[in-house]
Design an enzyme around this catalytic site. Sequence first.
Site, short mmCIF file in Angstrom:
data_model
loop_
_atom_site.label_atom_id
_atom_site.label_comp_id
_atom_site.label_asym_id
_atom_site.label_seq_id
_atom_site.Cartn_x
_atom_site.Cartn_y
_atom_site.Cartn_z
N TYR A 191 2.65 10.06 -0.02
CA TYR A 191 3.61 9.52 0.93
C TYR A 191 4.99 10.07 0.55
CZ TYR A 191 -0.02 6.33 2.60
OH TYR A 191 -1.17 5.80 3.13
N ASP A 200 0.83 -1.21 0.00
CA ASP A 200 0.00 0.00 0.00
C ASP A 200 0.86 1.25 0.00
OD1 ASP A 200 -2.80 1.23 0.44
OD2 ASP A 200 -1.57 2.17 2.00
N GLN A 247 -10.56 1.86 2.43
CA GLN A 247 -9.47 2.01 3.40
C GLN A 247 -9.81 3.13 4.38
OE1 GLN A 247 -4.64 2.88 3.63
NE2 GLN A 247 -5.53 2.05 1.75
#
Length: 288
Positions: free
Chosen positions: A55, A50, A180
């Site tokens: 990020y 993931d 999610q």
Amino acid sequence: METQQLGKTGIFVSAIGLGAMPMSIYDRPPESQSVQVIHRALDLGITFVDTADSYCKDESDKHHNERLIHKALSSYQGDVSQVIVATKGGLMRPNQTWVRNGNPEHLRQTIRVSFEALGGEEPIDLWQYHSPDPQYTVAESLAPVKEAVQNGLIRFVGVSNFSVEQIKQAREVVDIVSVQNQYNPWERQPERDGVLQYCEQEELTFLPWSPFGGSRRHKNLEDIPAIAQLAKQKGVSVYCIVLAWLRSKSSCILPIPGASKIYSIEDSIRAVDVKLSEAEVRKIDQQT
């Protein structure tokens, strides 16, 4: 490695995934270390990774984690044909903050960059809308996602931080295979708002983010008697107990614990073999 189906896709992935976020934000480890962690995860049978375009440290560093994962997969000596990389788009990182951006044109652009960051040859395995932006309807934001599916940039679509009503709205635009949302022993919103039940009913994979409750909770797991006692009894870490607790909650749950060190992912994998009784689960529920 035990496996489970990703939504109703007919594709099976490892019952524990790898959350790659810690490898790209704030005090990130050296790239060589991160690549070793990903390689070790693959060695252990993990086939679900993931990530997200956000990020990274800030906007100047966007898509760092996706590029890192592609580099690790490209340099791995074994078979990666069964590995599913799930990325996300829709959050910005100005000055290391997290800001929603569901502007259709932005999503159209970031999907293209994610596609290229992950190799630019095969469709993105799973693209997830990171968090709904109230400035746009779900349908408006997902329109370019549907286009990307039709144009071969995305294979499957998921959503993140969505309510049941928003998931239903998303499914009117494009097929959804996963959700999610935050879920851990201290954050039970998916139980209360019906999202977890809806995922079970509709056979959607539920990916619980922040499984250990964030940095503050992460440090205090030993202070919860039920978790500490079970860890000692079963000869595993407190983190394994939390992951086993998550898996005991529903067959649709696929934990994605983060890792930036080899021993962390090696430890998480052990949770697959930890089984909790209903009484043990209730005890954890009562103390958290």
